[in-house]
Design a protein around this motif. Structure first.
Motif, PDB file in Angstrom:
ATOM      1  N   ASP A 226      46.079  29.356  36.245  1.00 44.86           N
ATOM      2  CA  ASP A 226      44.746  29.830  36.568  1.00 44.86           C
ATOM      3  C   ASP A 226      44.055  28.791  37.438  1.00 44.86           C
ATOM      4  O   ASP A 226      44.306  27.595  37.289  1.00 44.86           O
ATOM      5  CB  ASP A 226      43.919  30.017  35.291  1.00 44.86           C
ATOM      6  CG  ASP A 226      44.085  31.389  34.680  1.00 44.86           C
ATOM      7  OD1 ASP A 226      44.791  32.213  35.275  1.00 44.86           O
ATOM      8  OD2 ASP A 226      43.521  31.616  33.595  1.00 44.86           O
ATOM      9  N   ASP A 237      35.121  30.246  33.870  1.00 47.36           N
ATOM     10  CA  ASP A 237      34.659  31.620  34.009  1.00 47.36           C
ATOM     11  C   ASP A 237      33.702  31.784  35.185  1.00 47.36           C
ATOM     12  O   ASP A 237      33.669  32.801  35.839  1.00 47.36           O
ATOM     13  CB  ASP A 237      33.955  32.081  32.732  1.00 47.36           C
ATOM     14  CG  ASP A 237      34.918  32.287  31.580  1.00 47.36           C
ATOM     15  OD1 ASP A 237      36.138  32.222  31.825  1.00 47.36           O
ATOM     16  OD2 ASP A 237      34.447  32.491  30.456  1.00 47.36           O
ATOM     17  N   CYS A 240      35.082  32.696  38.753  1.00 48.49           N
ATOM     18  CA  CYS A 240      35.864  33.920  38.967  1.00 48.49           C
ATOM     19  C   CYS A 240      35.121  34.844  39.917  1.00 48.49           C
ATOM     20  O   CYS A 240      34.142  35.483  39.533  1.00 48.49           O
ATOM     21  CB  CYS A 240      36.116  34.618  37.638  1.00 48.49           C
ATOM     22  SG  CYS A 240      37.167  33.674  36.529  1.00 48.49           S
ATOM     23  N   SER A 263      36.333  41.188  38.565  1.00 48.55           N
ATOM     24  CA  SER A 263      36.520  39.746  38.444  1.00 48.55           C
ATOM     25  C   SER A 263      36.642  39.384  36.976  1.00 48.55           C
ATOM     26  O   SER A 263      36.183  40.121  36.094  1.00 48.55           O
ATOM     27  CB  SER A 263      35.342  38.981  39.054  1.00 48.55           C
ATOM     28  OG  SER A 263      34.180  39.139  38.247  1.00 48.55           O
ATOM     29  N   CYS A 264      37.248  38.220  36.679  1.00 47.78           N
ATOM     30  CA  CYS A 264      37.358  37.812  35.281  1.00 47.78           C
ATOM     31  C   CYS A 264      35.996  37.421  34.707  1.00 47.78           C
ATOM     32  O   CYS A 264      35.832  37.340  33.486  1.00 47.78           O
ATOM     33  CB  CYS A 264      38.368  36.675  35.114  1.00 47.78           C
ATOM     34  SG  CYS A 264      38.048  35.227  36.118  1.00 47.78           S
TER      35      CYS A 264
END
Length: 301
Positions: A226, A237, A240, A263-264
């Motif tokens: 990631d 987070d 993202c 998106s995350c």
């Protein structure tokens, strides 16, 4: 509707959460209480969404998720339809718990079996479920016999950093082609275990581990990280973004209720602006001032 709002003509990958239910209750699962929810796609709804995205956005691939996708009673038909009728590339992300019967039935339709493991046997089973590691190894062994390509997925947290190296070697022995490393997100079940969060010393240790792996001449398994693990961003987070290149959206995720996240940042946070209306078989735009599209458009302004 995605086309009108974001100028998207194509979507490469759909991450389809078929249902929330799971036969595990991992202590870091971002679904949290939603694991108990009964929301999910009927076979018709799943096929309708796949057909809509294939015909309107030239969808090329899907990753089937849950909960646990092998718990979904119509999985075999979703796999068959996606491969034979829509010609999609199919990944399936699973805990591989007692999946042998279904894998024999549907393995020919699966391009990549992504098995989630979060350490060696003792730690993995502590984080996930007793017997989970051994069952996953049996699933990987069968996939190898059937000629199904496999990869591993590990949610890296403060407990399991030192299991990354032995797990990478164990998966390589099992014929796994790739190990994906994701950072734990302190949402859902992980909110009850804040000690799992990665801090600055944890990131430093991760990079020591990764350096060891990259310099290991006998390790051939591919490593994918990631972005937050790659850069050492503690609060990943927030980084993202919606993955748009030209007129193509790289991925979109559909939750069991019909929420569509680009998106995350929005996954698991209810910050999605798009919804798939299952009854009407159409995508709707339901904006709020806190959603991912609002943040994306504000950043572009």
């Amino acid at each position: 509707m995605i086309k009108e709002v974001l100028g998207i003509e194509r979507i490469r990958m759909l991450y389809l959460q078929l249902l929330y239910r799971c036969n595990f209750d991992c202590i870091f699962c971002y679904h949290g209480e939603r694991l108990k929810w009964r929301d999910g796609y009927t076979l018709t709804e799943a096929k309708n969404l796949l057909h809509l995205l294939r015909t309107e956005y030239d969808l090329q691939a899907i990753t089937l998720l849950g909960g646990e996708p092998f718990v979904y009673k119509n999985l075999a038909e979703v796999l068959r339809y996606s491969k034979e009728d829509l010609d999609l590339t199919i990944d399936i992300c699973t805990n591989a718990y007692r999946i042998e019967k279904q894998l024999r039935q549907s393995g020919r339709h699966i391009d990549l079996l992504r098995v989630s493991l979060d350490g060696m046997e003792e730690l993995n089973d502590r984080l996930r479920r007793e017997g989970g590691f051994a069952s996953a190894m049996r699933g990987l062994e069968l996939a190898r016999e059937l000629g199904v390509t496999t990869s591993g997925t590990m949610t890296v947290n403060s407990w399991n950093v030192d299991d990354v190296i032995p797990l990478a070697y164990r998966l390589q022995e099992a014929g796994v082609s790739r190990l994906n490393l994701h950072s734990v997100r302190v949402v859902g079940n992980a909110e009850e275990h804040p000690e799992l969060a990665l801090d600055a010393p944890s990131f430093a240790r991760i990079h020591e581990v990764l350096e060891t792996l990259r310099n290991a001449a006998d390790l051939r398994i591919e490593l994918r990280l990631d972005p937050d693990l790659e850069t050492g961003t503690v609060e990943g987070d927030k980084s993202c973004e919606i993955p748009i290149e030209g007129d193509r959206l790289d991925r979109i995720e559909a939750d069991p209720r019909g929420g569509l996240s680009c998106s995350c940042f929005a996954v698991g946070n209810d910050r999605n602006a798009f919804w798939y209306d299952k009854a009407a078989n159409r995508i709707e735009y339901r904006p709020t001032d806190q959603d991912e599209v609002a943040a994306y458009l504000a950043a572009k302004a």
